[in-house]
Design an enzyme around this catalytic site. Structure first.
Site, PDB file in Angstrom:
ATOM      1  N   ILE A  32       3.343  -3.745   8.597  1.00  0.00           N
ATOM      2  CA  ILE A  32       4.533  -3.303   7.878  1.00  0.00           C
ATOM      3  C   ILE A  32       4.460  -1.801   7.701  1.00  0.00           C
ATOM      4  O   ILE A  32       3.525  -1.281   7.094  1.00  0.00           O
ATOM      5  CB  ILE A  32       4.659  -4.005   6.510  1.00  0.00           C
ATOM      6  CG1 ILE A  32       4.793  -5.512   6.699  1.00  0.00           C
ATOM      7  CG2 ILE A  32       5.857  -3.443   5.738  1.00  0.00           C
ATOM      8  CD1 ILE A  32       4.824  -6.282   5.402  1.00  0.00           C
ATOM      9  N   GLY A  51       0.831  -1.197   0.000  1.00  0.00           N
ATOM     10  CA  GLY A  51       0.000   0.000   0.000  1.00  0.00           C
ATOM     11  C   GLY A  51       0.862   1.242   0.000  1.00  0.00           C
ATOM     12  O   GLY A  51       1.653   1.466  -0.908  1.00  0.00           O
ATOM     13  N   GLU A 110      15.151  17.064  -4.694  1.00  0.00           N
ATOM     14  CA  GLU A 110      14.302  17.882  -5.564  1.00  0.00           C
ATOM     15  C   GLU A 110      12.855  17.358  -5.588  1.00  0.00           C
ATOM     16  O   GLU A 110      12.109  17.575  -6.545  1.00  0.00           O
ATOM     17  CB  GLU A 110      14.877  17.947  -6.975  1.00  0.00           C
ATOM     18  CG  GLU A 110      16.077  18.868  -7.117  1.00  0.00           C
ATOM     19  CD  GLU A 110      15.706  20.360  -7.103  1.00  0.00           C
ATOM     20  OE1 GLU A 110      14.499  20.660  -7.122  1.00  0.00           O
ATOM     21  OE2 GLU A 110      16.630  21.199  -7.093  1.00  0.00           O
ATOM     22  N   LYS A 115       3.364  25.003  -2.323  1.00  0.00           N
ATOM     23  CA  LYS A 115       4.827  25.031  -2.441  1.00  0.00           C
ATOM     24  C   LYS A 115       5.208  25.711  -3.746  1.00  0.00           C
ATOM     25  O   LYS A 115       4.726  25.337  -4.819  1.00  0.00           O
ATOM     26  CB  LYS A 115       5.387  23.600  -2.413  1.00  0.00           C
ATOM     27  CG  LYS A 115       6.892  23.521  -2.621  1.00  0.00           C
ATOM     28  CD  LYS A 115       7.364  22.080  -2.729  1.00  0.00           C
ATOM     29  CE  LYS A 115       8.832  21.994  -3.097  1.00  0.00           C
ATOM     30  NZ  LYS A 115       9.285  20.615  -3.320  1.00  0.00           N
TER      31      LYS A 115
END
Length: 504
Positions: free
Chosen positions: A43, A14, A337, A79
């Site tokens: 997990i 997932g 980046e 952003k």
């Protein structure tokens, strides 16, 4: 006639990769396929891909996602780029924005006219001509007409996966809880036939997506696709991530702060701040790295440190037989980046464009692998640039980076810019001309010449061009609201319309 159409698609794992794949495939393919995702709550996921780049807007729009709702659910902020501290030398910074600087001519980018302007006494920084850059550094943001403001998101990736899970399940994806105990191969073809869980359940499929992260249980563990190690170009091999309380209004940019053995990120969300230290274990041990990170964070810690080891590189075949690697299982490059989620997106959309109409075509597989490999090589080169083009010699790590050999493809790009000011974007390359110009100038690479077309302008025309662009940028930024206030208003749930009585 044999029906060999792909009907059963199984996603192993997932997290961000698995649920991005499930949401896009379920919404696009619908009832044409049976889609199953297998994951285990036991997990954990890496969960540090919190900073994105503008193509994510396209991905969300393709899925029909309402932006304000998405931002509320993921506690996202806008952003406009990345602020790089101490990369060229200590004490200096530069900004890589998502915008376009100035105004290009079809024959030459704006940097050529700016460089010519320097010889004529126009000494304003290149940064002054970029709307997104100026807005970011002043902490401002707004949606502008005609999408004039280029932006991405800073988000909680765990919440994003949960949000996409809701979409995917509503569109018919079946989720199975459990750990994968065995990947069963077909004895004749060598393809993956089924996943066998610890419970004994067996999930058969025609096409399998490996979203198991660094473990790469299917593509490598079962099919041995091979891996190209790029550590000799990108030497960092470790990271520590931790979340802290927000102590100030969120700014519309991510910070990447270089230290003497790597760099540190700081990503402001609505409800908290994401922090992390990326480093090379040859030059900094784990305890010292943790001390360094904890000594340079703001606000109370909300989580225990998440220690991550990685090898930078790419799977040699990201589509092998009937298995496609998505996300970390296909390769990894540090989040310098913010390309991690982008690479998931590219792989998912590329798969949908090449989705088999019948049996898997070797031509489709070859095309997918070639495009994925090209993407990763181009991103790799852009990341190497940050380490190689530096004037820092204050630590063994930076001396190593300055001396290390680089790919010929990157050397050509650097030297072309150094000699002529030119940058060319190849094969739909992710990072466009302005990105390369901003980073190369920021890292101290100054062109020795520029395109002669810039000298065609008379002095008064050049002054009018540069002055007008700068004035327009300043005027637009002056009219923008504060980013944090804008986010708060934009993400506020819509208020119900008050009921009116019949008498009214």
């Amino acid at each position: 006639m044999t029906d060999n159409r792909i009907r059963r698609v199984v996603i192993a794992g997932g997290g961000t990769a698995g649920w991005m794949a499930a949401a896009a495939i379920a919404r696009t393919m619908g009832s044409l396929i049976d889609l199953t995702l297998v994951e285990s709550d036991a997990i954990g996921t890496v969960g540090v891909g919190e900073s994105t780049i503008p193509p994510m807007i396209t991905f969300n729009r393709l899925l029909g996602i309402n932006e304000a709702e998405f931002m509320r659910e993921t506690q996202a902020t806008f952003k406009l780029g990345i602020l790089f501290d101490d990369w060229k030398v200590r004490g200096e910074r530069y900004f890589h924005s998502f915008g376009i600087t100035g105004k290009d001519h079809w024959s030459a980018g704006f940097q050529h006219f700016w460089l010519h302007g320097l010889t004529k006494g126009h000494d304003q920084p290149y940064d002054d001509y970029c709307l997104e850059l100026r807005a970011a550094l002043q902490g401002k943001f707004a949606h502008l007409p005609d999408d004039r403001m280029n932006y991405a998101y800073q988000l909680d990736s765990t919440r994003y996966a949960k949000y996409l899970r809701g979409m995917a399940e509503a569109d018919g994806t079946r989720r199975l809880e459990g750990k994968i105990a065995q990947v069963e191969l077909d004895s004749e073809s060598g393809d993956i036939a089924a996943l066998v869980l610890e419970s004994g359940a067996r999930i058969e499929g025609d096409l399998f997506l490996d979203c198991t992260g660094f473990r790469a249980l299917l593509i490598e563990g079962a099919l041995h696709a091979g891996f190209d190690d790029w550590t000799h170009y990108l030497p960092c091999d470790s990271a520590i991530a931790i979340q802290t309380e927000s102590v100030r209004p969120a700014l519309p940019y991510t910070r990447a702060m270089a230290h003497d053995a790597g760099w540190q990120w700081r990503i402001p969300l609505q409800h908290r701040t994401g922090n992390g230290l990326v480093y090379c274990s040859r030059y900094l041990d784990r305890d010292a790295a943790l001390d360094r990170l904890l000594g340079n964070i703001e606000g109370k810690t909300l989580t225990e440190p998440n220690m991550i080891r990685f090898v930078t590189g790419a799977r040699r075949q990201q589509w092998h037989r009937n298995c496609i690697a998505i996300g970390l299982s296909g390769g990894f490059m540090e989040p310098l980046e913010s390309t991690s989620i982008h690479l998931i997106q590219r792989a998912v959309l590329r798969l949908l464009r090449l989705f088999p109409s019948g049996a898997v075509s070797p031509r489709d597989v070859a095309e997918f692998n070639d495009q994925q490999h090209t993407d990763m090589l181009q991103i790799r080169d852009f990341l190497i640039l940050h380490y190689k083009a530096t004037e820092r010699r204050d630590s063994a790590f930076w001396r190593h980076c300055a001396a290390m050999p680089i790919p010929e493809s990157l050397e050509q790009k650097i030297e072309l810019f150094r000699e002529t000011g030119r940058v060319f974007r190849k094969n739909e390359e992710l990072f466009a001309e302005n990105s390369w110009v901003q980073v190369m100038l920021g890292q101290g690479i100054v062109p020795q010449s520029y395109h002669p077309i810039a000298t065609k302008l008379r002095d008064e025309e050049l002054a009018r061009l540069l002055g007008g662009l700068r004035e327009n940028t300043n005027a637009t930024v002056a009219g923008l609201p504060e980013h944090a206030a804008y986010v708060s208003r934009y993400c506020a749930p819509a208020r119900p319309v008050p009921a009116h009585s019949a008498a009214a």
